[in-house]
Scaffold this active site. Sequence first.
Site, PDB file in Angstrom:
ATOM      1  N   ASP A  11      -2.503  15.009  21.991  1.00 44.02           N
ATOM      2  CA  ASP A  11      -1.294  14.732  21.213  1.00 44.02           C
ATOM      3  C   ASP A  11      -1.429  15.157  19.757  1.00 44.02           C
ATOM      4  OD1 ASP A  11      -0.166  13.710  23.454  1.00 44.02           O
ATOM      5  OD2 ASP A  11      -0.145  11.612  22.802  1.00 44.02           O
TER       6      ASP A  11
ATOM      7  N   ASP B 178       0.827  -1.207   0.000  1.00 43.54           N
ATOM      8  CA  ASP B 178       0.000   0.000   0.000  1.00 43.54           C
ATOM      9  C   ASP B 178       0.863   1.259   0.000  1.00 43.54           C
ATOM     10  OD1 ASP B 178      -2.312  -1.429  -0.094  1.00 43.54           O
ATOM     11  OD2 ASP B 178      -2.844  -1.161   2.011  1.00 43.54           O
TER      12      ASP B 178
END
Length: 266
Positions: free
Chosen positions: A150, A45
Amino acid sequence: MRFSVLSKGDSTSNALMQRIITYLQDFELIYDEAEPDIVISVGGDGTLLYAFHRYSSRLDKVAFVGVHTGHLGFYADWLPDEIEKLVIAIAKTPYQVVEYPLLEVIIRYRHGGKETKYLGLNESTVKSTVGTLVMDVEIRGEHFERFRGDGLCVSTPSGSTAYNKALGGAIIHPAIHAIQLAEMASINNRVFRTVGSPLILPAHHTLMLKPVYVHDFNVTIDHLNVMHRDVKSIQFRVADEKVRFARFRPFPFWKRVHDSFISGEG
């Protein structure tokens, strides 16, 4: 028909690439790296993501097909021992074109300057260069929340099985034209609050992130990682452009999900 082949770069993938080129030229197809009608990626991918970005200016003219030399991919679904079958299919049979939605990312800057636009096949992430990411999140021009954590991940339906899934996001069928916002370790307590769930936005909705304190961010677009300074806003929406895949046989999306995450095959 004109074609191009991109390899992951390992010896197995390079050898398969050369075989594909030779076989297709034997069928009198034209090898053309600049303006191909079909692009074959050999690897995984990640290789197809690279091919997508290489030909992102020709998305309305090119179709992609992937051969995987590692484990089963969501984009690379042909096996190395199926090369002859794939070559004959490309050379002799009309293929079905399957279109998947893409993510448009526009970054604007505080002191003017040209905005930066990207197209993503899988996802885009935003993280602070130092400490906690603090962003005001707007949906359709209305303030939704102030995020602290985050980072944030905005994904396409076809990319929903990648980093988005690891963040607890939903898997979305690529026939649904939408984008998904998923949180990375948000801060939730008596003072700070986020919705705490992934959000799925339809094609006519725009998502906007606006910095609160700092204005420098690490932004990823698929495998690309770029530092952007003095950012005013980051806008996400379903792109007008689409990615086109050449299908020579059925391979339903939910079968890919099953084979990748449940059956253990591939």
